[in-house]
Design a protein around this motif. Structure first.
Motif, PDB file in Angstrom:
ATOM      1  N   SER A 173      -5.585   8.135   2.264  1.00 25.75           N
ATOM      2  CA  SER A 173      -4.147   7.974   2.091  1.00 25.75           C
ATOM      3  C   SER A 173      -3.402   8.301   3.392  1.00 25.75           C
ATOM      4  O   SER A 173      -3.714   9.284   4.061  1.00 25.75           O
ATOM      5  N   GLY A 174      -2.438   7.456   3.742  1.00 27.94           N
ATOM      6  CA  GLY A 174      -1.590   7.717   4.903  1.00 27.94           C
ATOM      7  C   GLY A 174      -2.196   7.371   6.250  1.00 27.94           C
ATOM      8  O   GLY A 174      -1.640   7.711   7.290  1.00 27.94           O
ATOM      9  N   LYS A 177      -2.951   1.826   6.282  1.00 23.29           N
ATOM     10  CA  LYS A 177      -3.537   0.596   5.737  1.00 23.29           C
ATOM     11  C   LYS A 177      -2.486  -0.501   5.589  1.00 23.29           C
ATOM     12  O   LYS A 177      -2.721  -1.649   5.938  1.00 23.29           O
ATOM     13  N   ARG A 361       0.944   9.736   7.724  1.00 19.08           N
ATOM     14  CA  ARG A 361       2.184   9.926   6.964  1.00 19.08           C
ATOM     15  C   ARG A 361       2.628  11.392   6.991  1.00 19.08           C
ATOM     16  O   ARG A 361       3.810  11.696   7.165  1.00 19.08           O
ATOM     17  N   GLU A 364       4.123  12.119  10.376  1.00 22.10           N
ATOM     18  CA  GLU A 364       5.434  11.474  10.501  1.00 22.10           C
ATOM     19  C   GLU A 364       6.492  12.300   9.761  1.00 22.10           C
ATOM     20  O   GLU A 364       7.568  12.572  10.293  1.00 22.10           O
TER      21      GLU A 364
HETATM   22  N1  LIG Z   1      -1.041   4.029  14.018  1.00 19.42           N
HETATM   23  C1  LIG Z   1       0.190   4.273  13.549  1.00 19.42           C
HETATM   24  N2  LIG Z   1       1.247   4.233  14.382  1.00 19.42           N
HETATM   25  C2  LIG Z   1       2.497   4.476  13.932  1.00 19.42           C
HETATM   26  N3  LIG Z   1       2.794   4.767  12.656  1.00 19.42           N
HETATM   27  C3  LIG Z   1       1.785   4.811  11.772  1.00 19.42           C
HETATM   28  C4  LIG Z   1       0.426   4.572  12.174  1.00 19.42           C
HETATM   29  N4  LIG Z   1      -0.358   4.691  11.086  1.00 19.42           N
HETATM   30  C5  LIG Z   1       0.454   4.985  10.056  1.00 19.42           C
HETATM   31  N5  LIG Z   1       1.735   5.063  10.450  1.00 19.42           N
HETATM   32  C6  LIG Z   1       2.900   5.399   9.611  1.00 19.42           C
HETATM   33  O1  LIG Z   1       2.446   6.319   8.625  1.00 19.42           O
HETATM   34  C7  LIG Z   1       2.978   6.023   7.361  1.00 19.42           C
HETATM   35  C8  LIG Z   1       1.840   5.732   6.398  1.00 19.42           C
HETATM   36  O2  LIG Z   1       1.234   4.487   6.734  1.00 19.42           O
HETATM   37  P1  LIG Z   1       0.802   3.432   5.600  1.00 19.42           P
HETATM   38  O3  LIG Z   1       1.817   3.371   4.505  1.00 19.42           O
HETATM   39  O4  LIG Z   1       0.451   2.159   6.273  1.00 19.42           O
HETATM   40  O5  LIG Z   1      -0.512   4.190   5.089  1.00 19.42           O
HETATM   41  P2  LIG Z   1      -1.475   3.841   3.881  1.00 19.42           P
HETATM   42  O6  LIG Z   1      -2.839   3.957   4.420  1.00 19.42           O
HETATM   43  O7  LIG Z   1      -1.070   2.552   3.266  1.00 19.42           O
HETATM   44  O8  LIG Z   1      -1.218   5.059   2.900  1.00 19.42           O
HETATM   45  P3  LIG Z   1      -1.443   5.146   1.292  1.00 19.42           P
HETATM   46  O9  LIG Z   1      -2.917   5.074   1.051  1.00 19.42           O
HETATM   47  O10 LIG Z   1      -0.905   6.486   0.941  1.00 19.42           O
HETATM   48  O11 LIG Z   1      -0.693   4.010   0.691  1.00 19.42           O
HETATM   49  C9  LIG Z   1       3.904   4.840   7.540  1.00 19.42           C
HETATM   50  O12 LIG Z   1       5.226   5.279   7.682  1.00 19.42           O
HETATM   51  C10 LIG Z   1       3.421   4.199   8.824  1.00 19.42           C
HETATM   52  O13 LIG Z   1       4.468   3.546   9.489  1.00 19.42           O
END
Ligand SMILES: Nc1ncnc2c1ncn2[C@@H]1O[C@H](COP(=O)(O)OP(=O)(O)OP(=O)(O)O)[C@@H](O)[C@H]1O
Ligand SMILES: [Mg+2]
Length: 466
Positions: A173-174, A177, A361, A364
């Motif tokens: 998570s975070g 993806k 996340r 951030e």
């Molecule tokens: N490499 C990166 N550079 C900048 N921001 C990032 C990066 N990776 C993630 N983020 C930021 O971190 C937050 C989480 O990313 P994202 O929603 O894509 O994660 P996820 O893997 O889909 O999480 P989940 O499994 O909880 O849905 C978002 O606000 C995203 O913009």
């Protein structure tokens, strides 16, 4: 990390210049001292200088056209300025390659800004090298990272984007993806069309089918009119099936059919509908395990994972942490004047050694919170919530260890704190041997007396009265 250029310290106050110079030399930077007669920009060119640390008033005397000239001489040149805050200074501080510090100088804060300057240069470098390649450009705008796994990920995303193949993104998570899924869409030829996300875990099971495939009027209670589903909305674009591991068995079958035939039936319809979508799916569950437990269809798993992408957790790419912190800092600071300047070395070390269960996340959110709550100055460990402090180095070791030559502990060591600690002990030994005489202690340590005094102040090492 790229090889950094040299640092030019511009200050006509010799004491400050020597202090900064000694401090940064000790940190391993290459320092250039000013040559009185040589014009400023000639020195910059001659010694490959990419960082200028200057008293603002002095800089305005030796290089009044600094801002106009610097970009053409070295686009990566960064200025760390300190001193008064006249109107001219304020103009300077609005440039993204200028960081400011107040006087008297705090060496910890200076070090934090030097680190920020280096991060800024790395980001600019990544941007410029990526800009040469249009495919990479959109990626570098959104996804921050320079570690080997992230560079591999960028390469993979760029290649995958050019195809129509179904992609399965896995990762905790975070980890980013959804960001990766959006990047694949943006870099593909479908980018003028819709990117439609569907969170399979957030939509109740009995509604998900109609949400995905749409329905015809009267097909169930409440279906007052025909309604297009997400597949139809994503036609010619990309459908992002998020949390695919939570999809129920009956829908898995229907999804499999769309993947095989590229057609589907809206709920209550008698005819199927053709669709041209690119599917990107994501999950933070281990799909192979779900397949083994028969909670996820094996045939669907193979259909989805034509191209599997795994995003590594943040703790496995520690070198991205300072880069991400500074990118988020710049983003959350952007509309504030007196914004947060950076992180002290100790705070940054703590954040680098933290496990980050919530991955990017969590990072951030933390930076956003700190920008709001602290708002200005530098973040020190005291500003961090308790859970980030567990990696704090133990207070001190015994003098015997020093004589034994500090063996590397089993579990590794934080080199910066260890070096700091080593330095503290040498200073204390020198002072003990000279009965507290700072001039003689400085001689023993091959330091200027003023440098030693500054070190003592910075380190909060009390030793007699000045
Ligand atoms: N490499 C990166 N550079 C900048 N921001 C990032 C990066 N990776 C993630 N983020 C930021 O971190 C937050 C989480 O990313 P994202 O929603 O894509 O994660 P996820 O893997 O889909 O999480 P989940 O499994 O909880 O849905 C978002 O606000 C995203 O913009
Ligand atoms: Mg997500």
């Amino acid at each position: 990390m790229q090889a950094n250029g040299s640092i030019f310290i511009a200050d006509n106050d010799v004491k400050t210049r020597d202090l900064v110079s000694a401090f940064l030399t000790y940190q391993g930077h290459s320092i250039v001292c000013p040559e009185q007669e040589t014009p400023f920009f000639d020195t910059v060119k001659k010694y490959n200088i990419d960082l200028v640390i200057a008293d603002i008033a002095h800089l305005q005397t030796i290089a009044p056209d600094f801002l106009e000239q610097s970009a053409s001489i070295n686009p990566l040149l960064v200025l760390i300025a300190y001193g008064s805050t006249s109107r001219e200074d304020l103009i300077m501080t609005s440039s993204e390659n200028v960081f400011t510090l107040s006087k008297p100088l705090n060496l910890d804060e200076l070090e934090s800004l030097v680190m920020r300057a280096r991060e800024y240069q790395t980001m600019r470098l990544l941007d410029t090298s990526a800009a040469a390649d249009d495919q990479h450009q959109a990626l570098s705008l959104t996804m921050v990272g320079k570690s080997a796994p992230m560079r591999d990920l960028f390469d993979l995303i760029t290649k995958v984007a050019a195809s129509n193949a179904t992609v399965l993104i896995q990762g905790e998570s975070g980890t980013g993806k959804e960001l990766a899924a959006r990047a694949i869409h943006q870099l593909s030829s479908r980018n003028g069309k819709n990117f439609i996300p569907v969170n399979c875990a957030a939509i109740p099971d009995d509604l998900l089918e109609s949400e995905l495939f749409g329905h015809v009027k009267g097909s169930f209670t409440g279906a007052y009119a025909n309604r297009a589903g997400r597949f139809e909305m994503a036609d010619k674009g990309t459908l992002f099936l998020d949390e695919i591991g939570d999809m129920k068995a009956n829908l898995q079958v229907k999804l499999l059919r769309v993947l095989q035939n590229r057609e589907f039936e809206p709920v209550g319809a008698s005819k199927s509908q053709k669709v041209d979508v690119r599917i990107v799916a994501a999950t933070n569950k281990n799909l192979e395990e779900l397949v083994a437990k028969r909670d996820f269809r094996e045939d669907l798993y193979y259909r989805l994972s034509v191209i599997p992408i795994t995003i590594p957790p943040l703790r496995e790419r520690q070198e991205d942490i300072p880069l991400l912190i500074h990118a988020f800092l710049a983003r959350f600071n952007s509309d504030k004047r007196n914004a947060l300047k950076g992180f002290s070395r100790e705070a940054m070390e703590l954040l680098c050694s933290y496990e980050w269960p919530g991955n990017v996340r969590e990072l951030e959110n933390l930076v956003e919170r700190l920008v709001i709550l602290k708002g200005s100055g530098f973040i020190t460990p005291e500003d961090l919530p308790e859970k980030y402090l567990s990696g704090r180095a133990p207070a001190r070791n015994t003098a015997d260890e020093l004589q034994a030559g500090m063996p590397l502990p089993e579990g590794g060591i934080c080199i910066n704190s260890a070096v700091d600690e080593f330095e503290n002990r040498l200073i204390m030994q020198a002072l003990n041997r000279t009965g507290g005489n700072k001039k003689e202690a400085a001689l023993l340590l091959n330091l200027k007396r003023t440098t030693l005094i500054e070190k003592l102040k910075k380190k909060n090492l009390a030793f007699g009265e000045e």
